[in-house]
Design an enzyme around this catalytic site. Structure first.
Site, short mmCIF file in Angstrom:
data_model
loop_
_atom_site.label_atom_id
_atom_site.label_comp_id
_atom_site.label_asym_id
_atom_site.label_seq_id
_atom_site.Cartn_x
_atom_site.Cartn_y
_atom_site.Cartn_z
N TYR A 1 -9.44 3.89 -5.35
CA TYR A 1 -8.49 4.97 -5.66
C TYR A 1 -8.58 5.47 -7.10
O TYR A 1 -7.66 6.11 -7.58
CB TYR A 1 -7.07 4.49 -5.33
CG TYR A 1 -6.95 4.07 -3.89
CD1 TYR A 1 -7.10 4.99 -2.86
CD2 TYR A 1 -6.74 2.74 -3.55
CE1 TYR A 1 -7.02 4.61 -1.54
CE2 TYR A 1 -6.65 2.35 -2.22
CZ TYR A 1 -6.79 3.29 -1.22
OH TYR A 1 -6.72 2.90 0.09
N ARG B 1 -11.29 3.18 11.91
CA ARG B 1 -12.49 3.09 11.07
C ARG B 1 -12.96 1.64 11.08
O ARG B 1 -12.18 0.73 10.79
CB ARG B 1 -12.15 3.53 9.64
CG ARG B 1 -13.34 3.98 8.82
CD ARG B 1 -12.98 4.13 7.35
NE ARG B 1 -12.88 2.82 6.72
CZ ARG B 1 -11.91 2.47 5.88
NH1 ARG B 1 -10.94 3.30 5.57
NH2 ARG B 1 -11.90 1.25 5.35
N GLY C 1 -6.95 5.65 5.41
CA GLY C 1 -6.41 6.54 4.39
C GLY C 1 -6.80 7.99 4.60
O GLY C 1 -7.88 8.30 5.09
N GLU D 1 0.81 -1.21 0.00
CA GLU D 1 0.00 0.00 0.00
C GLU D 1 0.85 1.27 0.00
O GLU D 1 0.38 2.35 0.35
CB GLU D 1 -0.93 0.00 1.22
CG GLU D 1 -1.91 -1.15 1.24
CD GLU D 1 -2.71 -1.19 2.53
OE1 GLU D 1 -3.64 -0.38 2.67
OE2 GLU D 1 -2.39 -2.04 3.38
N ASP E 1 -15.42 -1.21 9.60
CA ASP E 1 -16.20 -1.54 8.40
C ASP E 1 -17.28 -2.57 8.74
O ASP E 1 -17.01 -3.55 9.45
CB ASP E 1 -15.30 -2.08 7.30
CG ASP E 1 -14.29 -1.05 6.81
OD1 ASP E 1 -14.51 0.15 7.07
OD2 ASP E 1 -13.31 -1.44 6.17
N ASN F 1 -9.77 -0.70 10.63
CA ASN F 1 -8.62 0.00 10.06
C ASN F 1 -8.08 0.99 11.09
O ASN F 1 -8.77 1.94 11.46
CB ASN F 1 -9.02 0.74 8.79
CG ASN F 1 -9.53 -0.19 7.71
OD1 ASN F 1 -8.77 -0.72 6.93
ND2 ASN F 1 -10.84 -0.42 7.69
N GLU G 1 -14.06 -5.62 9.26
CA GLU G 1 -12.68 -5.45 9.72
C GLU G 1 -12.51 -4.08 10.35
O GLU G 1 -13.43 -3.26 10.35
CB GLU G 1 -11.68 -5.63 8.57
CG GLU G 1 -11.86 -4.65 7.44
CD GLU G 1 -10.89 -4.94 6.29
OE1 GLU G 1 -9.91 -4.17 6.17
OE2 GLU G 1 -11.11 -5.90 5.54
N SER H 1 -6.40 -2.30 1.84
CA SER H 1 -6.89 -1.66 0.62
C SER H 1 -7.50 -2.67 -0.35
O SER H 1 -7.41 -2.53 -1.56
CB SER H 1 -5.78 -0.87 -0.09
OG SER H 1 -5.43 0.28 0.64
#
Length: 315
Positions: free
Chosen positions: A220, A259, A280, A17, A261, A276, A274, A151
């Site tokens: 992205y 974060r 990002g 990443e 999910d 994070n 999951e 990602s």
């Protein structure tokens, strides 16, 4: 806040990443300069320049790294040994959340809803036997993941039996462990939370993709994904998402920013996918979008994350 402190934005790194991290770091650096910080340094982390990072002796390291070496507790441990404050969760929380299998184990142990799953080691079974086990346990479709990638790298949704072997081999190209999850169809959302003991829950975000799922390309590439804030879910489910999100944050000892999910299953309700720990911070990232809706511009969000990093006491 003292704008004279020395902040080193650590970005780049050694993971798959890296390119995303470079974008996150540049965005954070720009935001700090615009916020009036006088002594900000961009530092591209490699395997052989840890000593150079420590020699800079920052008052705080802003971690804009993603993936292996940056999000898994490694750099956090180095900084703690050197007595350098940093942003985001600590060593243990980072290590657990980076590994999707460890995360699922912790969620299950804490009675937090998540989809059914199994772990498979490449060295313990033949590919043909792995296929048989997966079909018997879950049927199709099924989700295969490399547990320590981010990602959406190393993720396969398998719908046809004749593609299962290739999908498994692709996952094993990233390592010897495979996470197999029951496929859950529903609305995909994410919940950003910032803070240490006092938490600020940012608006939930519904994620839609122009591709089969929210993969690396969709994340992205402009126009291939859409962030809908707030998510188009019932108020009952929104309440559950917030309750579960806070529980995850506290049970996994998260701090600063994370974060979580989710997918909203029609029968089971919200289920955690999951976590994070260094989400990002690019122009297309989720957390900055949620912060803007909450009334925080990008620079204000970055400053808050710095404040949380300075305030936390690392054990």
């Amino acid at each position: 806040m003292n704008k004279e402190i020395k902040i080193v934005v650590v970005y780049g790194g050694i993971s798959t990443e890296r390119e995303v991290s470079l974008r996150s770091g540049k965005a954070v650096y720009k935001a700090l300069c615009e916020a009036g910080f006088k002594n900000v340094v961009l530092f591209d982390l490699h395997k052989d320049n840890i000593g150079e990072l420590l020699s800079l002796k920052p008052d705080l390291a802003y971690l804009a790294l993603h993936g292996k070496g940056g999000e898994d507790g490694c750099i956090q441990g180095v900084l703690e040994l050197a007595g350098i404050p940093y942003t985001g969760p600590g060593v243990a929380a980072s290590a657990i959340c980076m590994d999707k299998i460890y995360t699922k184990n912790m969620l299950k142990a804490s009675d937090i809803p998540t989809s059914d799953y199994i772990e498979i080691n490449k060295n313990n079974m033949k590919i043909a036997d792995i296929c048989t086990l997966i079909i018997k346990k879950f049927g199709l479709p099924v989700v295969l993941k490399s547990p320590c990638q981010g990602s959406s790298i190393g993720v396969e949704i398998v719908k046809k039996e004749d593609t299962l072997i290739n999908a498994i081999q692709n996952i094993f190209s990233y390592g010897d462990r495979l996470l197999v999850e029951k496929f859950v169809s529903g609305t995909e959302i994410t919940l950003p939370i910032i803070g240490n003991e006092e938490l600020l829950v940012l608006p939930d975000i519904e994620i839609t993709s122009e591709r089969e799922f929210y993969d690396y390309t969709a994340k992205y590439t402009a126009g291939l994904c859409h962030h809908i804030i707030p998510a188009r879910i019932s108020e009952a489910n929104r309440k559950k998402v917030i309750e579960i999100g806070i529980k995850v944050y506290q049970k996994l000892n998260l701090c600063g920013i994370s974060r979580i999910d989710f997918i909203i299953d029609e029968k089971e309700g919200p289920m955690v996918i999951e976590v994070n720990t260094l989400p990002g911070m690019t122009e297309m990232s989720l957390v900055p979008d949620a912060a803007r809706v909450a009334g925080l511009d990008f620079s204000e969000l970055v400053v808050k994350i710095i404040e949380y990093g300075m305030d936390i006491e690392r054990n």
